[in-house]
Write a protein that holds these residues in place. Structure first.
Motif, short mmCIF file in Angstrom:
data_model
loop_
_atom_site.label_atom_id
_atom_site.label_comp_id
_atom_site.label_asym_id
_atom_site.label_seq_id
_atom_site.Cartn_x
_atom_site.Cartn_y
_atom_site.Cartn_z
N LEU A 61 0.85 -1.20 0.00
CA LEU A 61 0.00 0.00 0.00
C LEU A 61 0.88 1.24 0.00
O LEU A 61 1.76 1.39 0.85
CB LEU A 61 -0.95 -0.04 1.20
CG LEU A 61 -1.98 -1.18 1.11
CD1 LEU A 61 -2.58 -1.49 2.47
CD2 LEU A 61 -3.08 -0.86 0.09
N LEU A 62 0.64 2.09 -0.97
CA LEU A 62 1.50 3.25 -1.21
C LEU A 62 1.28 4.33 -0.17
O LEU A 62 0.14 4.62 0.21
CB LEU A 62 1.20 3.78 -2.62
CG LEU A 62 2.11 4.85 -3.21
CD1 LEU A 62 3.56 4.37 -3.29
CD2 LEU A 62 1.61 5.24 -4.59
N VAL A 94 6.21 1.32 -7.75
CA VAL A 94 5.56 0.42 -6.79
C VAL A 94 5.80 -1.04 -7.17
O VAL A 94 6.18 -1.86 -6.33
CB VAL A 94 4.03 0.69 -6.70
CG1 VAL A 94 3.33 -0.38 -5.86
CG2 VAL A 94 3.75 2.08 -6.12
N LEU A 115 -3.15 -1.84 -9.04
CA LEU A 115 -2.88 -1.17 -10.32
C LEU A 115 -3.98 -0.16 -10.61
O LEU A 115 -5.14 -0.39 -10.28
CB LEU A 115 -2.84 -2.19 -11.45
CG LEU A 115 -1.76 -3.27 -11.39
CD1 LEU A 115 -1.91 -4.20 -12.59
CD2 LEU A 115 -0.37 -2.66 -11.36
N GLU A 146 -3.91 -6.43 -8.33
CA GLU A 146 -5.30 -6.09 -7.99
C GLU A 146 -5.78 -4.95 -8.88
O GLU A 146 -5.14 -3.91 -8.99
CB GLU A 146 -5.38 -5.67 -6.52
CG GLU A 146 -4.90 -6.76 -5.57
CD GLU A 146 -5.26 -6.49 -4.11
OE1 GLU A 146 -5.77 -5.39 -3.81
OE2 GLU A 146 -5.03 -7.38 -3.28
N TYR A 256 -7.45 -5.10 9.96
CA TYR A 256 -6.66 -4.67 11.11
C TYR A 256 -6.50 -5.76 12.16
O TYR A 256 -5.53 -5.80 12.90
CB TYR A 256 -7.29 -3.42 11.74
CG TYR A 256 -7.24 -2.19 10.87
CD1 TYR A 256 -6.42 -2.13 9.74
CD2 TYR A 256 -8.02 -1.07 11.17
CE1 TYR A 256 -6.37 -1.00 8.94
CE2 TYR A 256 -7.97 0.07 10.37
CZ TYR A 256 -7.14 0.10 9.26
OH TYR A 256 -7.10 1.22 8.50
P1 C2E Z 1 -7.47 -1.24 -1.35
O1 C2E Z 1 -6.59 -1.80 -2.42
O2 C2E Z 1 -8.84 -1.78 -1.27
O3 C2E Z 1 -6.66 -1.46 0.01
C1 C2E Z 1 -7.27 -1.71 1.24
C2 C2E Z 1 -7.41 -0.47 2.04
O4 C2E Z 1 -8.15 -0.75 3.22
C3 C2E Z 1 -6.09 0.11 2.55
O5 C2E Z 1 -6.26 1.52 2.67
C4 C2E Z 1 -5.97 -0.51 3.93
O6 C2E Z 1 -5.13 0.22 4.79
C5 C2E Z 1 -7.40 -0.45 4.37
N1 C2E Z 1 -7.71 -1.45 5.39
C6 C2E Z 1 -7.21 -2.71 5.49
N2 C2E Z 1 -7.76 -3.37 6.53
C7 C2E Z 1 -8.63 -2.51 7.12
C8 C2E Z 1 -9.50 -2.62 8.26
O7 C2E Z 1 -9.59 -3.62 8.95
N3 C2E Z 1 -10.25 -1.51 8.54
C9 C2E Z 1 -10.19 -0.36 7.80
N4 C2E Z 1 -10.96 0.65 8.17
N5 C2E Z 1 -9.37 -0.25 6.74
C10 C2E Z 1 -8.60 -1.31 6.38
P2 C2E Z 1 -5.17 2.53 2.12
O8 C2E Z 1 -3.79 2.00 2.37
O9 C2E Z 1 -5.54 3.88 2.62
O10 C2E Z 1 -5.41 2.48 0.56
C11 C2E Z 1 -6.60 2.92 0.00
C12 C2E Z 1 -6.68 2.58 -1.47
O11 C2E Z 1 -5.67 3.28 -2.22
C13 C2E Z 1 -6.42 1.12 -1.78
O12 C2E Z 1 -7.59 0.37 -1.51
C14 C2E Z 1 -6.08 1.19 -3.24
O13 C2E Z 1 -7.24 1.29 -4.03
C15 C2E Z 1 -5.33 2.51 -3.32
N6 C2E Z 1 -3.90 2.23 -3.34
C16 C2E Z 1 -3.03 1.99 -2.32
N7 C2E Z 1 -1.78 1.77 -2.77
C17 C2E Z 1 -1.84 1.86 -4.12
C18 C2E Z 1 -0.88 1.73 -5.19
O14 C2E Z 1 0.31 1.42 -4.98
N8 C2E Z 1 -1.34 1.91 -6.46
C19 C2E Z 1 -2.63 2.20 -6.73
N9 C2E Z 1 -2.99 2.36 -8.03
N10 C2E Z 1 -3.56 2.30 -5.78
C20 C2E Z 1 -3.18 2.15 -4.49
#
Ligand code: C2E
Ligand code: MG
Ligand code: MG
Ligand code: MG
Length: 289
Positions: A61-62, A94, A115, A146, A256
């Protein structure tokens, strides 16, 4: 907020717009700087396999640190990076970084990478991934990519070709955030996904509508099974939620409860210990029920 009681609604509105614009400019500055200096970070969140009762992979996760070292959430800066046309470059970083990291882990751990649609625009993503696998030495079977349904919205031949090329490398393709879009179901027959990830909004709703959510989850899982796709439930935060989905034939859990996203230095040792504590907790609860 309104600091000054003398203000009318119009200036309040204008202030809010100005604040948004300032925030936007600030984000653009941070994203540009981080792209130039490669000042992004990757955090990793564990994914736990129900059948094996252990963590079998991590999702990258970025993260974007601001000037004070606070992390700007991806939901805020990824759309900005996308608008600036920087996401293909950042996304390439990434992929490379995550694959590099995974090569230093035990080789039964997989790595999942998100992605964005713009990474498919140039048409050569599969070549880039193939080259990265070669250069880092990561086995293709350990890599999961993903995507969300927004990628398939325009139904383009180029995207389908690239997904098939990626799959042909031996990489898994995951449909992320399943169940939130307008037409998730119609995408399941357009492309043979290896896995679907049920969006965490279903877990969010669990407290209010336990029985209904349980029915929806078991139906999605049955659908995934019928289509030969593995199923992950995202957003598992509490023991109560974990207990509720215990009986479902789901393959993987993420949330979490099993571990927050964290810097690579913390994994896998710490997370495995945390996880074992969690399993003990579940057993204790199960025993006394
Ligand atoms: P995602 O791919 O659906 O990633 C899961 C998100 O849910 C992550 O948020 C994670 O921290 C959060 N999460 C995991 N478990 C729990 C939980 O138990 N409770 C809650 N409330 N949240 C949880 P994050 O890290 O803020 O990322 C949000 C979104 O940003 C990701 O959703 C993804 O769509 C995007 N993203 C993150 N990294 C990248 C990346 O490298 N490239 C791209 N294109 N998108 C990214
Ligand atoms: Mg994801
Ligand atoms: Mg998701
Ligand atoms: Mg998401």
């Amino acid at each position: 907020f309104v600091k000054n009681t003398g203000r009318n609604g119009f200036s309040f509105f204008r202030d809010t717009m100005e604040e948004e614009l300032v925030r936007r400019r600030e984000l653009e500055r941070l994203v540009r700087l981080a792209s130039r200096d490669r000042n992004f970070l990757l955090h990793f969140q564990p994914i736990m396999c129900v059948a094996e009762g252990r963590i079998t992979g991590f999702e990258a996760l970025l993260r974007l640190p601001d000037d004070t070292g606070e992390m700007v959430p991806p939901t805020e800066f990824i759309p900005v990076a996308e608008d600036l046309g920087l996401l293909p470059t950042i996304g390439g970083w990434v992929i490379r970084k995550a694959c590099q990291s995974a090569t230093s882990w035990p080789d039964d751990l997989s790595i999942a990478i998100n992605l964005s649609p713009s990474q498919f625009a140039a048409g050569n993503l599969a070549e880039f991934v193939a080259r990265t696998l070669e250069e880092t030495g990561l086995a293709p079977g350990r890599l999961e990519l993903e995507i969300t349904e927004s990628l398939l919205l325009d139904d383009s031949d180029s995207v389908l070709r690239q997904l098939n090329d990626l799959k042909a490398l031996g990489v898994s393709i995951v449909m992320d955030d399943f169940g939130t879009g307008y037409s998730s179901l119609s995408y399941l027959w357009r492309f043979p996904f290896d896995k679907i990830k049920i969006d965490r909004s279903f877990m969010d709703g669990y407290a209010q509508s336990a029985e209904t959510i349980q029915k929806i989850l078991s139906t999605i899982i049955a659908l995934g099974r019928a289509l030969n796709m593995r199923v992950t439930i995202e957003g598992v935060e509490t023991l109560l939620q974990a207990r509720a989905i215990e009986g479902l034939a789901v393959d993987h859990l993420q949330g979490y409860l099993f571990g927050r996203p964290q810097a690579e230095i913390e994994i896998p040792g710490n997370l495995l210990k945390d996880f074992l504590r969690t399993v003990d907790g579940l057993k204790d609860k199960g025993g006394s029920a």
